[in-house]
Design an enzyme around this catalytic site. Sequence first.
Site, PDB file in Angstrom:
ATOM      1  CG  HIS A 120       9.206  50.413  29.289  1.00 15.49           C
ATOM      2  ND1 HIS A 120       8.143  50.476  30.168  1.00 15.49           N
ATOM      3  CD2 HIS A 120       9.636  49.118  29.305  1.00 15.49           C
ATOM      4  CE1 HIS A 120       7.934  49.269  30.681  1.00 15.49           C
ATOM      5  NE2 HIS A 120       8.828  48.436  30.172  1.00 15.49           N
ATOM      6  CB  VAL A 147       0.480  48.888  27.424  1.00 11.85           C
ATOM      7  CG1 VAL A 147       1.335  49.098  28.675  1.00 11.85           C
ATOM      8  CG2 VAL A 147      -0.962  49.247  27.721  1.00 11.85           C
TER       9      VAL A 147
HETATM   10  C1  GRF Z   1      11.082  55.552  34.618  1.00  7.69           C
HETATM   11  O1  GRF Z   1      11.661  54.337  34.989  1.00  7.69           O
HETATM   12  C2  GRF Z   1      10.509  55.461  33.227  1.00  7.69           C
HETATM   13  O2  GRF Z   1      11.230  54.610  32.400  1.00  7.69           O
HETATM   14  C3  GRF Z   1       9.131  54.905  33.463  1.00  7.69           C
HETATM   15  O3  GRF Z   1       8.700  55.517  34.652  1.00  7.69           O
HETATM   16  C4  GRF Z   1       9.839  55.875  35.446  1.00  7.69           C
HETATM   17  C5  GRF Z   1       9.719  57.326  35.740  1.00  7.69           C
HETATM   18  O4  GRF Z   1      10.739  57.769  36.600  1.00  7.69           O
HETATM   19  N1  GRF Z   1       8.260  55.152  32.346  1.00  7.69           N
HETATM   20  P1  GRF Z   1      10.984  59.317  36.806  1.00  7.69           P
HETATM   21  O5  GRF Z   1       9.647  59.898  37.287  1.00  7.69           O
HETATM   22  O6  GRF Z   1      11.398  59.893  35.501  1.00  7.69           O
HETATM   23  O7  GRF Z   1      12.031  59.411  37.849  1.00  7.69           O
END
Ligand code: GRF
Length: 202
Positions: free
Chosen positions: A106, A141
């Site tokens: 996250h 969440v």
């Molecule tokens: C990332 O910022 C992750 O932290 C969040 O969703 C985004 C996904 O980005 N859960 P990616 O698809 O890995 O480029």
Amino acid sequence: MAALASGRGTNLQALLDASGRAGALFEVVVVISDKPQAQALERAAKAGVETVVVQKKEHPTRGQFDEAMALAAKGRGAQLVCLAGFMRVLSPTFLSRFRGRVINIHPSLLPSFPGLDAQRQALEYGVKVTGCTVHFVDEGVDTGPVIMQIPVEVAPEDTEETLGARILAREHMAYVKSVEMIAEGRIPFPHPSLSQAPERGQ
Ligand code: GRF
């Protein structure tokens, strides 16, 4: 490990790259997506990793949808499930199949700024430090035991894009490192507080 992804898949790419290096500590056995157009699926295919699309509309209930995803991961021998930009909240049906074995990344220092647009939330609040968090997934969440966090300073001139890009670079490091530490047995796994089946009647 199995990865669940809905979008562009840059965290997935970091995991695929690490799993493809000599002496890799883990293997990505399947990439599962709820979106047939997800760029993450192209990345997996390019790396020679099996892909599975499980669409919500093909499954009448959320439980059946989650069950189909869990079966796809279990059927390929996954011990760990990494959420890599997976844009749905997993139901207890999925989590009960992988107790204490699901992790997420996250783009904030949880418990600050859970949910969508964490980078924008950080800018709007005016914090001077934000970052990223890798954590075990429970039924909430963006909640669950923290595995690793990397802080990122917020600059006065930052926009959502510039801040997001700096956080993303740290996410890639943190996610790979976390999976490696789990593979090496340096993180309690499956996570003890999540791995018990609930008592009957609870
Ligand atoms: C990332 O910022 C992750 O932290 C969040 O969703 C985004 C996904 O980005 N859960 P990616 O698809 O890995 O480029």
